[in-house]
Scaffold this motif. Sequence first.
Motif, mmCIF file in Angstrom:
data_model
loop_
_atom_site.group_PDB
_atom_site.id
_atom_site.type_symbol
_atom_site.label_atom_id
_atom_site.label_comp_id
_atom_site.label_asym_id
_atom_site.label_seq_id
_atom_site.Cartn_x
_atom_site.Cartn_y
_atom_site.Cartn_z
ATOM 1 N N UNK A 22 51.237 69.019 103.131
ATOM 2 C CA UNK A 22 52.106 70.197 103.041
ATOM 3 C C UNK A 22 51.493 71.258 102.136
ATOM 4 N N UNK A 23 50.894 70.835 101.026
ATOM 5 C CA UNK A 23 50.234 71.787 100.129
ATOM 6 C C UNK A 23 49.052 72.458 100.836
ATOM 7 N N UNK A 54 60.400 73.487 98.756
ATOM 8 C CA UNK A 54 60.343 73.192 97.327
ATOM 9 C C UNK A 54 58.929 73.340 96.776
ATOM 10 N N UNK A 55 57.935 72.932 97.543
ATOM 11 C CA UNK A 55 56.550 73.122 97.124
ATOM 12 C C UNK A 55 56.195 74.602 97.070
ATOM 13 N N UNK A 56 56.645 75.349 98.070
ATOM 14 C CA UNK A 56 56.310 76.769 98.158
ATOM 15 C C UNK A 56 56.916 77.573 97.016
ATOM 16 N N UNK A 57 58.125 77.199 96.597
ATOM 17 C CA UNK A 57 58.808 77.956 95.544
ATOM 18 C C UNK A 57 58.515 77.415 94.157
ATOM 19 N N UNK A 58 57.790 76.302 94.077
ATOM 20 C CA UNK A 58 57.478 75.720 92.786
ATOM 21 C C UNK A 58 58.645 74.995 92.150
ATOM 22 N N UNK A 65 51.836 71.065 91.152
ATOM 23 C CA UNK A 65 50.592 71.064 90.375
ATOM 24 C C UNK A 65 49.709 69.880 90.752
ATOM 25 N N UNK A 66 50.331 68.726 90.961
ATOM 26 C CA UNK A 66 49.553 67.529 91.298
ATOM 27 C C UNK A 66 48.841 67.659 92.635
ATOM 28 N N UNK A 67 49.546 68.153 93.634
ATOM 29 C CA UNK A 67 48.929 68.223 94.957
ATOM 30 C C UNK A 67 47.918 69.355 95.043
#
Length: 70
Positions: A22-23, A54-58, A65-67
């Motif tokens: 996803x990242x 959720x990944x896109x918006x942080x 950060x991990x991915x």
Amino acid sequence: MATTTFDAPTCLKAGCPSDLDLADLLDAETPPETHGAITEHIGECAGCQKRLDLLATGEIPILAQAVRGI
């Protein structure tokens, strides 16, 4: 000291992409041979849509950060 926990949404369908996949999609680094399958899956999987959002918006900063290796 209180700690905050976050329960990341889970996907209920088989074959859900990993957080790293996803990242990569967010960073436009998805290999061409898997891009279509991942985007099609996200279009049909509410859990993956939420994880991607959720990944896109942080909103999952540690996971983001991990991915991304930050």
